[in-house]
Design a protein around this motif. Structure first.
Motif, PDB file in Angstrom:
ATOM      1  N   VAL A  10      34.118  41.371  15.289  1.00 44.95           N
ATOM      2  CA  VAL A  10      33.533  42.178  14.342  1.00 44.95           C
ATOM      3  C   VAL A  10      33.051  41.403  13.150  1.00 44.95           C
ATOM      4  O   VAL A  10      31.891  41.574  12.461  1.00 44.95           O
ATOM      5  N   ARG A  11      34.105  40.662  12.613  1.00 47.19           N
ATOM      6  CA  ARG A  11      33.500  39.601  11.426  1.00 47.19           C
ATOM      7  C   ARG A  11      32.258  38.654  11.651  1.00 47.19           C
ATOM      8  O   ARG A  11      31.463  38.778  10.888  1.00 47.19           O
ATOM      9  N   TYR A  13      30.081  39.438  14.021  1.00 51.53           N
ATOM     10  CA  TYR A  13      28.935  40.346  14.357  1.00 51.53           C
ATOM     11  C   TYR A  13      28.296  40.808  12.765  1.00 51.53           C
ATOM     12  O   TYR A  13      27.046  40.896  12.618  1.00 51.53           O
ATOM     13  N   LEU A  14      29.226  41.222  11.774  1.00 48.49           N
ATOM     14  CA  LEU A  14      28.972  41.771  10.520  1.00 48.49           C
ATOM     15  C   LEU A  14      27.968  40.477   9.797  1.00 48.49           C
ATOM     16  O   LEU A  14      27.190  40.743   9.124  1.00 48.49           O
ATOM     17  N   ARG A  15      28.481  39.305   9.930  1.00 46.30           N
ATOM     18  CA  ARG A  15      28.106  38.104   9.030  1.00 46.30           C
ATOM     19  C   ARG A  15      26.536  37.773   9.729  1.00 46.30           C
ATOM     20  O   ARG A  15      25.787  37.415   9.029  1.00 46.30           O
ATOM     21  N   LEU A  17      24.736  39.995  11.310  1.00 46.40           N
ATOM     22  CA  LEU A  17      24.021  41.349  10.849  1.00 46.40           C
ATOM     23  C   LEU A  17      23.529  41.210   9.465  1.00 46.40           C
ATOM     24  O   LEU A  17      21.989  41.659   9.338  1.00 46.40           O
ATOM     25  N   THR A  18      24.222  40.870   8.427  1.00 47.43           N
ATOM     26  CA  THR A  18      23.803  40.675   7.167  1.00 47.43           C
ATOM     27  C   THR A  18      23.167  39.588   6.804  1.00 47.43           C
ATOM     28  O   THR A  18      22.567  39.523   5.570  1.00 47.43           O
TER      29      THR A  18
END
Length: 62
Positions: A10-11, A13-15, A17-18
């Protein structure tokens, strides 16, 4: 242990994505190729990236 793997995924993916991971990769590349030059701040990097995208448009199929 599955929770750790899930949290890492999840971490990551979020990194991605942002754009945080892209900035980190840019800083690493900058330090390797220009060791004496100061690393641009996140804001300076975003401005450079935006200007580059505007001056080098890419065609898209959709």
């Amino acid at each position: 242990m599955n929770i750790r793997r899930w949290a890492r995924a999840v971490r990551w993916y979020l990194r991605e994505l942002t754009g945080e991971a892209e900035y980190d990769r840019h800083c690493d590349r900058h330090r390797r190729h220009h060791p004496l030059a100061p690393v641009p701040t996140r804001r300076e990097y975003e401005v450079q990236r935006t200007l580059h995208r505007e001056s080098h448009p890419q065609s898209r199929c959709c």
